[in-house]
Design a protein around this motif. Structure first.
Motif, PDB file in Angstrom:
ATOM      1  N   LEU A  45      -0.589  -2.220  -2.427  1.00 25.80           N
ATOM      2  CA  LEU A  45      -1.577  -1.304  -2.983  1.00 25.80           C
ATOM      3  C   LEU A  45      -2.566  -2.134  -3.788  1.00 25.80           C
ATOM      4  CD1 LEU A  45      -2.537   1.612  -3.502  1.00 25.80           C
ATOM      5  CD2 LEU A  45      -0.988   1.673  -5.471  1.00 25.80           C
ATOM      6  N   LYS A  53      -3.713   2.292  -9.949  1.00 28.03           N
ATOM      7  CA  LYS A  53      -2.514   1.825  -9.240  1.00 28.03           C
ATOM      8  C   LYS A  53      -1.246   2.167 -10.025  1.00 28.03           C
ATOM      9  CE  LYS A  53      -3.461  -2.583  -8.985  1.00 28.03           C
ATOM     10  NZ  LYS A  53      -4.603  -2.586  -9.920  1.00 28.03           N
ATOM     11  N   ASP A 175       4.976  -3.055  -9.821  1.00 33.65           N
ATOM     12  CA  ASP A 175       3.643  -2.978 -10.434  1.00 33.65           C
ATOM     13  C   ASP A 175       3.244  -4.363 -10.936  1.00 33.65           C
ATOM     14  OD1 ASP A 175       1.295  -2.170 -11.568  1.00 33.65           O
ATOM     15  OD2 ASP A 175       2.172  -0.752 -12.979  1.00 33.65           O
ATOM     16  N   ALA A 207       1.959  -2.811  -6.121  1.00 33.50           N
ATOM     17  CA  ALA A 207       0.607  -2.748  -6.665  1.00 33.50           C
ATOM     18  C   ALA A 207       0.175  -4.135  -7.114  1.00 33.50           C
ATOM     19  CB  ALA A 207       0.552  -1.777  -7.845  1.00 33.50           C
ATOM     20  N   LEU A 223      -7.019   1.275  -3.296  1.00 30.51           N
ATOM     21  CA  LEU A 223      -7.274   2.450  -4.121  1.00 30.51           C
ATOM     22  C   LEU A 223      -8.644   2.288  -4.763  1.00 30.51           C
ATOM     23  CD1 LEU A 223      -5.979   5.098  -5.099  1.00 30.51           C
ATOM     24  CD2 LEU A 223      -5.076   3.833  -7.070  1.00 30.51           C
TER      25      LEU A 223
END
Length: 229
Positions: A45, A53, A175, A207, A223
């Motif tokens: 992502l 995110k 993340d 992410a 995104l």
């Protein structure tokens, strides 16, 4: 000839929205996001800081409320579950890796990986065997008794990866998992992370803002302005 059965999606989100009020102004962070991740698929992502995110991972991880739309984890419509049911779904199906390791400082590497398994109901013997297996696969067999303060940044993050996979999650949410490491260490840790997630058969949503790291995953999504491209 009969068709092969379709495997259930690990995560499916439809029309995901999230807005915040700031200074009397409404900020739309997520504006109707749709996403399906299949078993064993690792998805990157991409997006700059502030693109949403982390907000999206918090939604999928059932870590906070306030989201609109449908979130389905392992076939369960999670959006409307109560607190206890959401906690059980997180425990049984999800693993988390963050930019900062968040290891418990008073426990050694093995204990940090054992604890979530004990919470899930495993015996200590089974939990220690699983911890040793994961930490060994990550090159930490000689560091089992070391506390986080005695480990390097890369080693700390590898312990965090082992902890995330300890309960054999269907989906690992990461993340910026190497965002706090130098480039060489980051590459090494990410390669080990991806190999271990794939070896475990888990799916992953990672992410990052790093195009180079994202290119090593199965699919790359971006995104932008609250929507996936």
């Amino acid at each position: 000839m009969s068709e092969a059965p379709v495997r259930e999606a690990v995560v499916r989100i439809e029309g995901l929205t999230r807005s915040f009020e700031q200074g009397g102004v409404t900020i739309d962070v997520l504006r109707g996001v749709d996403l399906t991740i299949g078993p064993g698929e690792i998805v990157a992502l991409l997006g700059p800081s502030g693109s949403g995110k982390s907000t999206m991972l918090q939604a999928i991880g059932l870590l906070e409320g306030g989201f609109g739309g449908r979130i389905e984890i392992a076939g369960t419509h999670a959006s409307k579950l109560g607190s206890n049911a959401r906690t059980a779904l997180r425990r049984d199906h999800l693993g988390f890796v963050y930019q900062f390791h968040h290891l418990l400082p008073d426990f050694n590497a093995r204990e940090n990986v054992v604890l979530p398994q004990l919470v899930a109901g495993k015996s200590r013997e089974e939990a220690e065997e699983r911890a040793d297996e994961l930490l060994g696969a990550l090159g930490l067999a000689e560091r089992l008794s070391h506390r986080p303060s005695q480990l390097s940044g890369g080693e700390q993050q590898r312990v965090a990866v082992a902890r995330a996979l300890a309960n054999r999650p269907r989906l690992v949410l990461a993340d910026e998992p190497t965002g706090n490491l130098d480039e060489a260490t980051s590459d090494r840790v990410l390669a080990q992370f991806l190999a271990l997630v794939r070896g475990e058969g888990s799916a992953g949503l990672v992410a990052t803002h790093n195009e180079r790291l994202a290119s090593s995953m199965d699919r790359v999504l971006r995104l932008s302005e609250g929507r996936l491209a």
